[in-house]
Design an enzyme around this catalytic site. Sequence first.
Site, mmCIF file in Angstrom:
data_model
loop_
_atom_site.group_PDB
_atom_site.id
_atom_site.type_symbol
_atom_site.label_atom_id
_atom_site.label_comp_id
_atom_site.label_asym_id
_atom_site.label_seq_id
_atom_site.Cartn_x
_atom_site.Cartn_y
_atom_site.Cartn_z
ATOM 1 N N ASP A 18 19.275 73.934 18.610
ATOM 2 C CA ASP A 18 19.092 75.142 19.255
ATOM 3 C C ASP A 18 18.992 76.369 18.190
ATOM 4 O O ASP A 18 18.927 76.417 17.041
ATOM 5 C CB ASP A 18 20.016 75.374 20.328
ATOM 6 C CG ASP A 18 21.473 75.773 20.068
ATOM 7 O OD1 ASP A 18 21.612 75.851 18.784
ATOM 8 O OD2 ASP A 18 22.197 76.025 20.860
ATOM 9 N N CYS A 44 23.759 73.010 16.579
ATOM 10 C CA CYS A 44 23.683 73.953 17.511
ATOM 11 C C CYS A 44 24.871 74.895 16.881
ATOM 12 O O CYS A 44 25.162 74.811 15.633
ATOM 13 C CB CYS A 44 23.784 73.351 19.098
ATOM 14 S SG CYS A 44 25.472 72.908 19.323
ATOM 15 N N THR A 64 28.369 75.164 17.491
ATOM 16 C CA THR A 64 29.278 74.435 16.954
ATOM 17 C C THR A 64 29.009 72.845 16.611
ATOM 18 O O THR A 64 29.807 72.165 16.240
ATOM 19 C CB THR A 64 30.136 74.321 18.205
ATOM 20 O OG1 THR A 64 29.667 73.621 19.250
ATOM 21 C CG2 THR A 64 30.642 75.687 18.490
ATOM 22 N N HIS A 80 32.527 53.521 9.621
ATOM 23 C CA HIS A 80 33.464 53.090 10.706
ATOM 24 C C HIS A 80 32.755 52.969 12.007
ATOM 25 O O HIS A 80 33.131 52.263 12.727
ATOM 26 C CB HIS A 80 34.882 53.534 10.711
ATOM 27 C CG HIS A 80 35.908 53.595 9.637
ATOM 28 N ND1 HIS A 80 37.098 53.753 9.604
ATOM 29 C CD2 HIS A 80 35.671 52.738 8.283
ATOM 30 C CE1 HIS A 80 37.749 53.427 8.467
ATOM 31 N NE2 HIS A 80 36.928 52.765 7.815
ATOM 32 N N HIS A 89 35.028 46.693 12.559
ATOM 33 C CA HIS A 89 34.567 47.887 13.006
ATOM 34 C C HIS A 89 33.328 47.552 13.959
ATOM 35 O O HIS A 89 33.074 48.273 15.072
ATOM 36 C CB HIS A 89 33.967 49.001 12.029
ATOM 37 C CG HIS A 89 35.287 49.493 11.164
ATOM 38 N ND1 HIS A 89 36.072 50.070 11.455
ATOM 39 C CD2 HIS A 89 35.286 49.230 9.678
ATOM 40 C CE1 HIS A 89 36.915 50.341 10.298
ATOM 41 N NE2 HIS A 89 36.512 49.703 9.276
#
Length: 149
Positions: free
Chosen positions: A8, A65, A67, A98, A133
């Site tokens: 964004d 974005c 964050t 992992h 995993h």
Amino acid sequence: MKIALGSDHGGFHLKEAIKIYLEEEGIDYEDYGTDSTESVDYPLYGLRVAEAVAEKECDFGIICCGTGIGISIAANKVPGIRCAVVSDVYSAQMSREHNDANILALGGRVIGPGLAVKIVETWLATEFAGGRHQRRINGICEIEKKYCK
Ligand code: RB5
């Protein structure tokens, strides 16, 4: 290897920095927007990149974005997507080794372009470790099957 890129307005400058890095490294990519710092809604760009990865048009996705959080939440709604929000190199490595993350999410208001590129470099260079995993990834797939009808 082909990378799907999206952001964004809050992550636009990181996406552009990552494009320069991918071009320098000769890594193929598709840019799913946005194209400027004009305000847009991140779910659309998370969805575009997530669909490109889920439908195997691209091998991996990188989304940004402000964050990394909102766009990652959107991407993770698409079945088959394991999107990790990362702000450090260790987590970048672990999210591949992992968690077999197939999309990397970064925050343009959290980290600078130098660290972002280092994270991308590490993330793309790290293989999934498999073994125990894989059993845990299978557990995630079971949750998806239960709730994504
Ligand atoms: C947009 O202002 C901002 O909310 C967005 O970029 C992101 O940080 C959301 O998680």
